[in-house]
Design a protein around this motif. Structure first.
Motif, PDB file in Angstrom:
ATOM      1  N   THR A 101       0.683  -1.196  -0.141  1.00 34.29           N
ATOM      2  CA  THR A 101       0.013   0.131  -0.057  1.00 34.29           C
ATOM      3  C   THR A 101       0.660   1.270  -0.021  1.00 34.29           C
ATOM      4  OG1 THR A 101      -1.762  -1.171   1.184  1.00 34.29           O
ATOM      5  CG2 THR A 101      -1.688   1.240   1.318  1.00 34.29           C
ATOM      6  N   ASN A 148       3.941   1.312  -1.226  1.00 31.82           N
ATOM      7  CA  ASN A 148       4.486   1.368  -2.473  1.00 31.82           C
ATOM      8  C   ASN A 148       3.583   2.232  -3.410  1.00 31.82           C
ATOM      9  OD1 ASN A 148       6.987   0.717  -1.602  1.00 31.82           O
ATOM     10  ND2 ASN A 148       6.767  -1.520  -2.278  1.00 31.82           N
ATOM     11  N   MET A 149       2.331   1.665  -3.619  1.00 32.16           N
ATOM     12  CA  MET A 149       1.490   2.209  -4.640  1.00 32.16           C
ATOM     13  C   MET A 149       1.231   3.705  -4.257  1.00 32.16           C
ATOM     14  SD  MET A 149      -1.253  -1.219  -4.407  1.00 32.16           S
ATOM     15  CE  MET A 149      -2.474   0.016  -5.507  1.00 32.16           C
ATOM     16  N   ALA A 150       0.883   4.097  -3.127  1.00 28.73           N
ATOM     17  CA  ALA A 150       0.649   5.523  -2.611  1.00 28.73           C
ATOM     18  C   ALA A 150       1.913   6.351  -3.017  1.00 28.73           C
ATOM     19  CB  ALA A 150       0.275   5.610  -1.151  1.00 28.73           C
ATOM     20  N   SER A 170       4.188   5.665  -5.488  1.00 30.48           N
ATOM     21  CA  SER A 170       4.399   5.659  -6.961  1.00 30.48           C
ATOM     22  C   SER A 170       3.215   6.486  -7.502  1.00 30.48           C
ATOM     23  CB  SER A 170       4.186   4.358  -7.387  1.00 30.48           C
ATOM     24  OG  SER A 170       3.176   3.581  -7.291  1.00 30.48           O
ATOM     25  N   TYR A 171       1.853   6.399  -6.815  1.00 25.29           N
ATOM     26  CA  TYR A 171       0.840   7.414  -7.357  1.00 25.29           C
ATOM     27  C   TYR A 171       1.142   8.940  -7.430  1.00 25.29           C
ATOM     28  CZ  TYR A 171      -1.624   2.956  -8.475  1.00 25.29           C
ATOM     29  OH  TYR A 171      -2.145   1.821  -8.911  1.00 25.29           O
ATOM     30  N   SER A 172       1.569   9.075  -6.383  1.00 25.46           N
ATOM     31  CA  SER A 172       1.934  10.621  -5.802  1.00 25.46           C
ATOM     32  C   SER A 172       2.819  11.071  -6.700  1.00 25.46           C
ATOM     33  CB  SER A 172       2.325  10.618  -4.540  1.00 25.46           C
ATOM     34  OG  SER A 172       1.107  10.077  -3.552  1.00 25.46           O
ATOM     35  N   SER A 195       3.872   9.907  -9.636  1.00 29.41           N
ATOM     36  CA  SER A 195       3.254   9.922 -11.190  1.00 29.41           C
ATOM     37  C   SER A 195       2.386  11.211 -11.423  1.00 29.41           C
ATOM     38  CB  SER A 195       2.367   8.726 -11.666  1.00 29.41           C
ATOM     39  OG  SER A 195       1.336   8.823 -10.582  1.00 29.41           O
ATOM     40  N   LEU A 196       1.765  11.641 -10.401  1.00 30.29           N
ATOM     41  CA  LEU A 196       0.817  13.007 -10.659  1.00 30.29           C
ATOM     42  C   LEU A 196       1.848  14.066 -10.782  1.00 30.29           C
ATOM     43  CD1 LEU A 196      -1.843  12.439  -7.869  1.00 30.29           C
ATOM     44  CD2 LEU A 196      -2.014  12.298 -10.124  1.00 30.29           C
ATOM     45  N   VAL A 250       1.735  14.973 -14.527  1.00 32.75           N
ATOM     46  CA  VAL A 250       0.473  15.107 -15.174  1.00 32.75           C
ATOM     47  C   VAL A 250      -0.022  16.495 -14.889  1.00 32.75           C
ATOM     48  CG1 VAL A 250      -1.925  13.942 -15.035  1.00 32.75           C
ATOM     49  CG2 VAL A 250       0.137  12.635 -14.639  1.00 32.75           C
ATOM     50  N   ASN A 305     -10.827  17.367 -13.578  1.00 27.65           N
ATOM     51  CA  ASN A 305     -10.489  16.346 -12.381  1.00 27.65           C
ATOM     52  C   ASN A 305     -10.318  17.279 -11.102  1.00 27.65           C
ATOM     53  OD1 ASN A 305     -10.296  14.249 -13.950  1.00 27.65           O
ATOM     54  ND2 ASN A 305      -8.423  14.627 -14.693  1.00 27.65           N
ATOM     55  N   LEU A 308       1.249  19.291  -7.162  1.00 31.41           N
ATOM     56  CA  LEU A 308       0.191  17.853  -7.309  1.00 31.41           C
ATOM     57  C   LEU A 308      -1.180  18.592  -7.942  1.00 31.41           C
ATOM     58  CD1 LEU A 308       0.531  16.063  -4.143  1.00 31.41           C
ATOM     59  CD2 LEU A 308       1.932  15.658  -6.318  1.00 31.41           C
TER      60      LEU A 308
END
Length: 758
Positions: free
Chosen positions: A601, A603-605, A607-609, A611-612, A615, A621, A713
């Motif tokens: 969890t 690692n996912m949080a 990596s998603y942060s 990646s944003l 973007v 959004n 972000l």
């Protein structure tokens, strides 16, 4: 290591240097003169010390001299096991061991029984793998699938179990292993949400395996009684009666303690070795006329060629149906793991014992499958009058015609009672002394049943102690020096009796295969998940595994579940999903074992942060990001509800609380936890962040710096909304909190003028 003092001038053994809070120490020239004088003196002391310590040998070589610290001892490499050769490695005492040195030691008679890797793991696993399927079904499987496909089935089963053994070895050597076996390892790796359901399923699978081997033993006893014309009621009810009596006796042996159970298992192991030796001797003895009439002709090449290919018969005549019946013969690999609380050194014993047991049992399975396929034809009548007296074989059907026997009548009527495809007691007929094989069947079935009957309660006791399911805590109580789970023994005994009353070996074997495959799949997945998430706590000392082989083992286990018995696989998954939902959404135990799910969890949080950041934001959004000036949220419920009304559980909301230095002493230690519980009870999805500061202005300044984080972000437009609440400035200094993001909404609990100045 010294600590940097806060004083302006520091004196250390005649070396003077000055320091301040803004930079590093400033040295002058005479500092280095003093330093080199001390260095020469220390070097001389080191030379004298080294001359007197040469007699210590290798230990002195493991120490390093240091010019940075002359008083403190440098770390000894012997305390770091991975830095030493294996013969020089010493085990460091644990904190528990050090604490126990000050306790009054008890007598040896009250110490619990502990086993090594041979008796505790290897022999126990071999006994559970050598079960009813080996003696009563392997010859029938060879007749159905042929020698080639039977070897494929054995090797496929061994592939699954070997990969699982590598995964369980990695998990077992990752840390301290307590009682609870596979459940303990899975729950500590994947967390209570997944470990709890698997613990229940695995306990049920072990109880079911106990019933499976007990039914196999009962079938052998029934057939033996028929030879002496002894029948109690009928063939089915005789199996039920013998099975219930047998499992009751096994329960009494288990209740007597681990010492009795281990002695019984050793006796069974010796009987099995004698039985195997008797079988191998019987295969090389030239068969007489009586043996030839039941299809046994010794080692012959034409029989080998005939039995290479499959000959599917009956409703179970398919590859995966036969595979499902054989697979329980490979499901005893976790027997040593299940009693890991009774092992002397589980981290060392589990890998060595489990892999050694898989090797020897695989070799025995292949030998029996090949020798029966080489020596015995598929169909035989058992009638000595079917021998051919002349050279004419007109109208004769089957390979036996070339060997001087005519079994055509029973082949056409499909009523042959003997042969590779019909006789379930073929190993006894092929051996040198049949009753030794019967003793081996008794030893294999009873040892496997006893092993599973002991494993299931110990796993269930650990599950009950963790209090994941409150309604089963009653079974957690242990008795005696080994903490024997007597209540759990009785429960598993009742489950085994229920399935013994079914009295259908093939049906129980198919169900048992599904439950064990599910357990093996999740064991492999837990190893893969812990490896792929790179959790800091995942550092197994067993390195002969791969995360990709673990993933392969998990996938193939799930696939085989549906290929064996799809309806049993669906039932298994429904049970797991129900238990998972109960733990995750209803019970929610307050347990934190540092599982790999938490690491994943994070690692996912992360990596998603990250990646944003690359973007571009879009108006479609947009979601408000709020840093709320609420103070303690329970003191401003209206403000918290107001901001929560437009975050709606889908936007970021942070309740910040500035705590002045003078108020920290009066703040309860559990204030943060109680406020988080208050928000959860109120169904407010928000973070609570207390911040300590000397002044309100400094605290507000620190909270406002959060804006720079969110600028990366979210949108660059800042929306400021100031809400004035009529209250005194003293109250505002205690309850001011900020909620900010980009866009930031400042919801202030103080007056507008203070916010404007800030």
């Amino acid at each position: 290591m010294g600590q940097l003092a806060s004083k302006r001038n520091v004196v250390a053994r005649g070396v003077h240097f000055s320091t301040n809070e803004e930079g590093p120490p400033r040295y002058s020239s005479h500092h280095f003169d003093t330093f080199f004088k001390l260095f020469k003196l220390n070097l001389l002391l080191l030379l004298v010390t080294s001359s007197t310590s040469e007699r210590r040998g290798s230990r002195a070589e493991l120490r390093r001299s240091s010019v940075y610290s002359t008083m403190d001892l440098v770390p000894q490499l012997e305390h770091y096991a991975n830095s030493l050769p294996r013969p020089m490695t010493r085990n460091r005492p644990s904190l528990e061991t050090l604490r126990k040195t000050f306790e009054v030691t008890t007598s040896d008679s009250s110490s619990p029984v502990r086993f090594g890797w041979i008796v505790g793991v290897m022999i126990r696993c071999m006994l559970n793998i050598w079960g009813v399927i080996l003696f009563l079904r392997l010859s029938w499987i060879t007749s159905q699938a042929g020698i080639v496909l039977t070897c494929v089935i054995i090797l496929m089963s061994v592939t699954v179990t070997s990969v699982t053994a590598l995964s369980i070895s990695a998990i077992a050597t990752n840390g301290r292993v307590a009682s609870g076996g596979a459940y303990f390892m899975l729950s500590r790796t994947l967390g209570p949400e997944i470990g709890g359901p698997i613990g229940v399923v695995f306990c049920f699978a072990n109880a079911l395996a106990c019933a499976l081997h007990t039914v196999g033993f009962s079938e052998v006893v029934r057939d033996l009684m028929r030879e002496f014309n002894v029948v109690m009621i009928d063939s089915v009810n005789d199996v039920r009666i013998v099975g219930v009596i047998t499992v009751t006796i096994l329960l009494l042996i288990a209740l007597a303690g681990m010492a009795w159970e281990s002695s019984t298992q050793m006796f069974f192991f010796l009987v099995l070795l004698i039985s195997f030796a008797n079988y191998l001797v019987g295969t090389v003895i030239p068969p007489n006329t009586e043996k030839q009439s039941i299809g046994i002709f010794g080692y012959r090449g034409d029989i080998f060629v005939e039995n290479l290919t499959p000959s599917w018969r009956g409703p179970k005549g398919s590859f995966f149906q036969v595979f499902a019946i054989f697979f329980p013969a490979a499901t005893g690999i976790l027997s040593g793991v299940n009693i890991c609380g009774d092992l002397k050194d589980p981290n060392n014993a589990i890998p060595k014992g489990t892999l050694a047991a898989i090797f020897w049992t695989t070799l025995s399975d292949l030998v029996i499958a090949v020798t029966t396929g080489v020596c015995v034809v598929r169909d035989a009548s058992g009638n000595k009058s079917d021998i051919l007296t002349g050279n004419s074989t007109d109208g004769c059907v089957g390979l036996a015609c070339n060997l001087g026997w005519n079994f055509t009548d029973c082949i056409h009527s499909q009523a042959c009672p003997y042969g590779l495809a019909n006789s379930l007691n073929l190993l006894g007929q092929l051996s040198g002394y049949p009753y030794l094989i019967t003793a081996g069947v008794f030893a294999a079935t009873l040892s496997s049943a006893l092993g599973f009957l002991v494993s299931a309660p110990k796993i269930f006791q650990r599950l009950c102690k963790d209090e994941i399911y409150p309604f089963i805590i009653f079974f957690a109580k242990g008795y005696g020096k080994n903490n024997e789970p007597i209540r759990a023994y009785i429960l598993c005994y009742l489950i085994a009796v229920i399935f013994i009353l079914v009295a259908e070996l093939n049906t129980i074997a198919a169900l048992n295969s599904n439950f064990f495959l599910c357990s093996y799949g999740l064991i492999n997945f837990s190893c893969f998940h812990a490896s792929i998430t790179n959790a800091p706590g995942w550092r197994p000392s067993f390195h002969y595994y791969s995360k990709w082989t673990a993933l392969f083992g998990a996938v193939i286990s799930m696939v085989l579940m549906f290929l064996f018995t799809w309806w049993a696989a669906l039932i298994t998954f429904c049970i797991i999903v129900f238990l998972f939902g109960y733990v995750n959404y209803y019970n929610k135990p307050k347990i934190n074992w540092g599982s790999s799910v938490q690491a994943g969890t994070y690692n996912m949080a992360l990596s998603y942060s990250v990646s944003l950041m690359g973007v571009e934001d879009h108006v479609k959004n947009f979601r408000p990001q709020c840093l709320v000036l609420s103070g303690p949220p329970n003191q401003r419920p209206a403000l918290v509800d107001f901001v929560g009304s437009f975050t709606k559980h889908v936007s970021l909301m942070i309740c910040g609380d500035i705590i002045l230095v003078g108020d920290r002493t009066t703040r309860p230690h559990d204030a943060t936890d109680s406020l988080v519980k208050w928000m959860n009870k109120r169904k407010v999805r928000s973070f609570y962040t207390p911040l300590s500061a000397e002044t309100l202005r400094a605290g507000a300044k620190n909270l406002l710096q959060v804006r720079s984080l969110f600028e990366m972000l979210y949108l660059s437009v800042i929306l400021s909304v100031c809400l004035s609440i009529c209250c005194c400035q003293q109250d505002a200094t205690k309850t001011l909190s900020l909620s900010a993001a980009n866009p930031i909404i400042y919801s202030c609990t103080s007056f507008s003028g203070f916010i404007m100045k800030t």
